[in-house]
Every structure is written in structure tokens, then in C-alpha cells.
Enzyme design. Structure first.
Site, short mmCIF file in Angstrom:
data_model
loop_
_atom_site.label_atom_id
_atom_site.label_comp_id
_atom_site.label_asym_id
_atom_site.label_seq_id
_atom_site.Cartn_x
_atom_site.Cartn_y
_atom_site.Cartn_z
N LYS A 177 0.90 -1.24 0.25
CA LYS A 177 -0.03 -0.09 -0.04
C LYS A 177 0.98 1.22 0.01
O LYS A 177 1.55 1.64 1.08
CB LYS A 177 -0.88 0.10 1.20
CG LYS A 177 -1.83 1.08 1.21
CD LYS A 177 -2.54 1.84 2.08
CE LYS A 177 -1.58 2.77 2.86
NZ LYS A 177 -1.68 4.06 2.16
N GLU B 154 10.57 1.74 9.83
CA GLU B 154 11.52 2.81 9.47
C GLU B 154 11.04 4.08 9.59
O GLU B 154 10.00 4.31 8.80
CB GLU B 154 11.93 2.55 7.87
CG GLU B 154 12.78 1.33 7.44
CD GLU B 154 14.13 1.27 7.88
OE1 GLU B 154 14.80 2.43 7.76
OE2 GLU B 154 14.69 0.14 8.16
N CYS C 271 13.62 11.30 5.48
CA CYS C 271 13.78 11.08 7.00
C CYS C 271 15.20 11.19 7.50
O CYS C 271 15.47 11.36 8.72
CB CYS C 271 13.41 9.28 7.15
SG CYS C 271 14.33 8.48 5.87
N GLU D 70 10.88 16.54 14.73
CA GLU D 70 11.16 16.33 13.19
C GLU D 70 10.35 17.32 12.44
O GLU D 70 8.83 17.29 12.36
CB GLU D 70 10.69 15.07 12.73
CG GLU D 70 11.06 14.73 11.28
CD GLU D 70 10.65 13.36 10.81
OE1 GLU D 70 9.49 12.79 11.23
OE2 GLU D 70 11.41 12.63 10.32
P1 NAD Z 1 2.83 8.48 7.64
O1 NAD Z 1 3.15 7.78 8.84
O2 NAD Z 1 1.79 9.58 7.56
O3 NAD Z 1 2.42 7.54 6.51
C1 NAD Z 1 3.10 6.76 5.96
C2 NAD Z 1 2.15 5.46 5.42
O4 NAD Z 1 1.45 4.92 6.39
C3 NAD Z 1 1.25 6.00 4.39
O5 NAD Z 1 1.21 4.86 3.26
C4 NAD Z 1 0.05 6.19 5.00
O6 NAD Z 1 -1.10 5.93 4.39
C5 NAD Z 1 0.29 4.93 6.12
N1 NAD Z 1 -0.71 4.86 7.35
C6 NAD Z 1 -1.14 6.24 7.79
N2 NAD Z 1 -1.81 5.74 9.08
C7 NAD Z 1 -1.99 4.55 9.23
C8 NAD Z 1 -2.42 3.64 10.00
N3 NAD Z 1 -3.17 3.95 11.18
N4 NAD Z 1 -2.08 2.22 9.96
C9 NAD Z 1 -1.32 1.80 8.97
N5 NAD Z 1 -0.85 2.54 8.01
C10 NAD Z 1 -1.04 3.91 7.90
O7 NAD Z 1 4.02 9.42 6.96
P2 NAD Z 1 4.15 10.23 5.80
O8 NAD Z 1 3.80 11.37 5.96
O9 NAD Z 1 3.81 9.50 4.52
O10 NAD Z 1 6.05 10.36 5.55
C11 NAD Z 1 6.73 10.94 6.53
C12 NAD Z 1 7.30 10.40 7.51
O11 NAD Z 1 7.81 9.20 7.23
C13 NAD Z 1 8.46 11.03 8.33
O12 NAD Z 1 8.23 11.00 9.81
C14 NAD Z 1 9.60 10.61 7.95
O13 NAD Z 1 10.49 10.72 8.83
C15 NAD Z 1 9.26 8.87 7.54
N6 NAD Z 1 10.00 8.21 6.68
C16 NAD Z 1 10.88 7.31 7.49
C17 NAD Z 1 11.81 6.70 6.43
C18 NAD Z 1 12.87 5.91 7.06
O14 NAD Z 1 13.55 5.13 6.32
N7 NAD Z 1 13.03 5.95 8.29
C19 NAD Z 1 11.58 6.61 5.17
C20 NAD Z 1 10.93 7.97 4.83
C21 NAD Z 1 9.93 8.52 5.61
#
Ligand code: NAD
Length: 499
Positions: A188, A263, A297, A395
Site C-alpha cells: 500500500k 523505518e 527521514c 522532526e
Molecule cells: P505517515 O506515517 O503519515 O504515512 C506513512 C504510510 O503509512 C502511508 O502509506 C500512510 O497511508 C500509512 N498510514 C497512515 N496511517 C496509518 C495507520 N493507522 N496504519 C497503517 N498505515 C497508516 O508518514 P508520511 O507523512 O507519509 O511520511 C513522512 C514520515 O515518514 C516522516 O516521519 C519520515 O521521517 C518518515 N520516513 C521514514 C523513513 C525511514 O526510512 N526511516 C523513510 C521515509 C519517511
């Protein structure tokens, strides 16, 4: 027209995608359709169906069947490698198309989107190698009557949830490794940026991946993401996203104790010593905070600089930040494009306000940029920051950097580690002792010395502390998608226990 040097045009109409289950492309039908507007142009660029829980159940069933009947897990590493290499070639043929949709949905500069896709090809090629290299262990020291084996088996059906900041690259850091291990996938992508994950499904099918091995069910996090993490038919979830959602994933996964790879977020220090090449460091620190609009990230989002050079370094850095070309991501000359979502844009601007209100001194940037459409933020530098301020602790996920001066290595390490996160850190010094000592003591899964935000498939990625669990990419990454079995083989006739 040369696509590498000329500005690209917006599509004449949005591209309509379906979703992908059991080797079949399925049209949206009467499902809700998410209309994604380009964050740089406010024009609808893709139409993506929002899958239902029934769609997810079908995808999990397809992935389960494909796993259990061994149409993929039963192949040799060499046969799996051959599909992954064909997929790498398939991605190469479609670089321009994938990069274009990354830019349209995410707002990142087209040149960087191309780089991201090229990096993804490298991931597939490397994973093809590890598919053949994956092995277990043997114990030949158990005496003449016993032989011990440790084998690695694919963990099963993997739910893959990814964010919007590097939609294609993050998929490529995971998908080929999961496939190399012999697992099947229900993916997803972020609801903001699903196009490249769906194009990848077409490429994998053409490369000969059997039906049911890679399924894509776009949808919202609350609905489909949550349902994946709770699903009893899924053996492992690889989640990449925010630490807040990661915490809820841990709770949701408890139902069937599924294994988790997480991650998550980061607040990553850039540590600059007085003996660094300050011009190089200024360029690197500017890149580290502004690349991808700071939406990485691993963005270097706290500057920890030795006090004796803090003023000089700040001036060099402000000069670099103010020269960054922000603008239309379809223009190959652009270095920083649009902020990907409205919510993220508001969050960044709120942090800039908080920095001002909490008493930090604005050195450069500090506001939104108006290009007539879309959302853009000027690369921003604050000095006179203290560790209590929200801009120093939280962050931001935007091009905003605060300066924290230090005296001596001990204080540098203490400031760098004073965070709940532990994703990445960069160290700028020409002194090998300092570089080595600090890299040992800094609590982060990735450390860069005299560079930042670089890497490839060979080295693992992942976080310490609240930045996550497990590792992705490299030989360590593929191992995460396996479980270990120990096998004792008794040789010769049994010594009877009874009579
Ligand atoms: P997010 O946590 O809002 O969403 C990430 C994914 O999770 C999306 O596909 C979203 O639809 C899904 N999601 C949202 N709510 C959910 C739930 N309750 N249960 C399961 N899935 C759910 O993050 P974002 O805004 O898309 O991305 C930014 C964040 O991601 C930042 O905090 C960044 O640091 C982190 N990030 C981490 C890495 C890493 O490798 N550590 C890489 C990229 C981004």
C-alpha cells in the site's frame, strides 16, 4: 525536445490507474477515486482507486496462495534473480515515465526523480545477487552421530506500507529484497503518491513474476494501512513512515504477533568541527537540509557546530541556502521543488513561526515562496537556537535548520544524542580520530563522514531508538524477510531409550 534539459509540460489530462491483485490490473469501478493534484501546479495529475477491505482480503488471499503453493518461494535463487534482473531492465526502459509521475505527484525536481529511479534499478540488480547469495549455516561439530543445519526460509506474506517522500526509491529499497527472499507482497503506497508502485506492478508482471506475488492495494492509511497491520493473513509488515503512526502499527500488529520492520522519523545532527573544510561542509549541510525540500527521514535537520567557527560557518551556510534554486519541479534546473502535501506545508510554516516566537534568530528564508500555484518554502536557517525549542527537538520534515554551538567533542556527542530519534548523523572534520570516535558514539543507524544522504544497496539502513526496528537493503535487509530454522539430523542407528 531534449527531456534532460528542457522543461517538461503538464499532462493534458490526469492518468487513471487501477489497482493490482493476483497478476491482474483491476479498474476502479464504483470505488472511491483519489484525485491527486500536483503540489507544484495544483492540477489533477493522477486518479487512483481507493481499495476496500474486501479488495485487501482478496490481495492477501492471492499473496497467501502464491506463497503456499511455492510458485515463487520454491524457485531457486537463480530463477528469482533472473526475474529481478528483467525487472531492473524494465524499469530502465521506463525511467522517464516513472520519474515524470514521481515529480507530478510528489513535487520533487525531475532531475532528482530520475536519479531516484536509477537508484531503484541498482536495488533490483543488487537484490538479484543476494537472492543467489542467501544461505544458512551448518554445524559439523556435534559429534559423528549428529549433523546440524541452520536454514533461512522466507517469512511469508509481507504487508508493505510506504510514505510519500521517496515513493519509488523506498519501494525499491524493499520490494526486490522481499522478493529475493522468496516472500510475497501486499503493498500500500502512500495515498498521495501511488502511481509508481502501480507502474512497478506492470513491470514485474512483464518480467515474469508469477501472479499473486506482488499485489498493490492503494488506499488511505486509516482504512487500508490499518487493515494491513491488523490482518491475520499477513506474516510481517514493513512500515515506513512517521514515528507516531509506527507506534500505532506496533499495537495493531499484536493480534497475530506479526513481525515488524519499522523505518520511522529522525532528527538528524550535522556535526561540524572547526577543523572541517568549512566550504565543503557548508555545501553538504545545505544539501542535507534542503534536498527533497527537507522531506527526507535522514535530512540533516540540526546543525551542531563548534563555537569557534559558528559565525563564519553560519555565514557560509546562509550564502549557500539562499542560492538554492527553488521552483517548478518540471524544470531540470530546479534544485528544490514543492512541498508534497498541504498538511506538511502548514506544519513546516508552523515550525518556522514557532522558531520565531520561541526566540531563535532568523538568518535566512523563513517564509513561503509564491510562484502563482503550488506550495514552496524558502530554505530557512535559525541561529541562537536552544535545545528546548521545538525546532531543535522535533522532526520538521522541511527545509528548516537550527544552529546549536558546542565546545569540545564531549558536548558535540551529548547534543547529537539528546533526542528520542536515532536515524542518521553526519560528521564534518578532517581529523580521522575525531571522525572515528564520534561515529562510534553517535546513536544512529547511519553515519556519514564528510558527506550526507548518500548510499546504495550495499550498506544497510535503519534506525536506533525511536527511529525504528530492523534494517532494509544489503545482505542484512534480505535476512529480515527470512526466518531461521534449525535442523538436527541424527546419523546411523538410534540408541533406544526404552528397553
Ligand atoms: P505517515 O506515517 O503519515 O504515512 C506513512 C504510510 O503509512 C502511508 O502509506 C500512510 O497511508 C500509512 N498510514 C497512515 N496511517 C496509518 C495507520 N493507522 N496504519 C497503517 N498505515 C497508516 O508518514 P508520511 O507523512 O507519509 O511520511 C513522512 C514520515 O515518514 C516522516 O516521519 C519520515 O521521517 C518518515 N520516513 C521514514 C523513513 C525511514 O526510512 N526511516 C523513510 C521515509 C519517511
Amino acid at each position: 525536445m531534449n527531456e534532460k534539459t528542457s522543461k517538461l509540460a503538464l499532462p493534458s489530462e490526469p492518468r487513471t490507474f487501477g489497482f493490482f491483485v493476483d497478476g491482474e490490473h483491476i479498474e476502479a469501478g464504483n470505488r472511491v477515486v483519489l484525485e491527486r493534484a500536483s503540489p507544484a501546479h495544483d492540477v489533477c495529475v493522477t486518479r487512483i482507486p481507493c481499495c476496500t477491505r474486501e479488495d485487501l482480503d482478496k490481495a492477501v488471499e492471492a499473496a497467501r496462495t502464491a506463497f503456499d503453493n511455492r510458485r515463487w518461494s520454491g524457485l531457486s535463487g537463480g530463477e528469482r534473480a533472473s526475474v529481478l534482473l528483467k525487472a531492473a531492465a524494465g524499469i530502465r526502459e521506463r525511467i522517464d515515465e516513472i520519474a515524470y509521475f514521481e515529480t507530478l505527484e510528489n513535487g520533487k525536481p525531475i532531475s532528482q526523480a530520475r536519479g531516484e529511479v536509477e537508484g531503484g534499478i541498482g536495488m533490483f540488480e543488487y537484490a538479484a545477487g543476494v537472492a543467489r547469495a542467501l544461505h544458512g549455516d551448518s554445524f559439523n561439530n556435534l559429534g559423528d552421530r549428529m549433523f546440524g543445519l541452520v536454514t533461512r526460509e522466507p517469512i511469508g506474506v509481507v504487508g508493505l506500507i510506504t510514505p510519500w517522500n521517496f515513493p519509488f526509491y523506498i519501494l525499491c529499497e524493499r520490494v526486490p529484497f522481499i522478493l529475493a527472499a522468496g516472500c510475497t507482497i501486499v503493498a500500500k503506497p502512500s495515498e498521495e503518491t501511488s502511481a509508481s508502485g502501480l507502474i512497478l506492478a506492470e513491470i514485474l508482471k512483464e518480467a515474469g513474476l508469477p501472479a499473486g506475488v506482488y499485489n498493490v492495494v492503494p488506499g488511505t492509511g486509516n482504512e487500508i494501512g490499518q487493515a494491513i497491520t491488523e490482518h491475520a493473513g499477513i506474516d510481517m509488515v514493513s512500515f515506513t513512515g512517521s514515528t507516531a503512526v509506527g507506534r500505532s502499527v506496533v499495537h495493531a500488529a499484536a493480534g497475530n504477533f506479526k513481525k515488524l520492520g519499522l523505518e520511522l522519523g529522525g532528527k538528524n545532527p550535522q556535526i561540524v568541527f572547526a577543523d572541517a573544510d568549512l566550504k565543503d561542509a557548508a555545501d553538504g549541510v545545505a544539501f542535507g537540509v534542503a534536498f527533497n525540500g527537507g522531506q527526507c527521514c535522514v535530512s540533516g535537520s540540526v546543525l551542531v557546530v563548534e563555537r569557534s567557527v559558528a559565525d563564519e560557518f553560519e555565514a557560509l551556510l546562509a550564502d549557500k541556502l539562499s542560492k538554492i534554486v527553488v521552483g517548478d519541479p518540471l524544470d531540470p534546473a530546479t534544485q528544490v521543488g514543492a512541498i508534497t502535501t498541504e498538511a506538511q506545508n502548514t506544519k513546516i510554516l508552523n515550525y518556522i513561526d514557532a522558531g520565531k516566537k520561541e526566540g531563535a534568530k532568523l538568518v535566512c528564508g523563513g517564509s513561503a515562496l509564491d510562484f502563482g500555484a503550488g506550495r514552496f518554502v524558502a530554505p530557512t536557517l535559525f541561529s541562537e537556537v536552544t535545545k528546548k525549542m521545538s525546532i531543535a527537538r522535533e522532526e520538521i520534515f522541511g527545509p528548516v535548520l537550527g544552529v546549536l554551538p558546542f565546545d569540545g567533542m564531549e558536548e558535540a556527542v551529548r547534543i547529537a544524542n539528546d533526542t528520542e530519534y536515532g536515524l542518521a548523523a553526519s560528521i564534518w572534520t578532517k581529523n580521522i580520530d575525531k571522525a572515528t570516535q564520534v561515529s562510534r558514539r553517535v546513536q544512529a543507524g547511519r553515519v556519514w563522514v564528510n558527506c550526507t544522504i548518500t548510499g546504495g544497496p550495499e550498506l544497510p539502513i535503519g534506525g536506533f531508538k525511536q527511529s525504528g526496528w530492523g534494517r532494509e537493503t544489503s545482505i542484512y535487509g534480505i535476512e529480515e524477510y527470512t526466518q531461521i530454522k534449525s535442523v538436527h539430523i541424527e546419523l546411523g542407528k538410534r540408541n533406544h531409550w526404552i528397553g
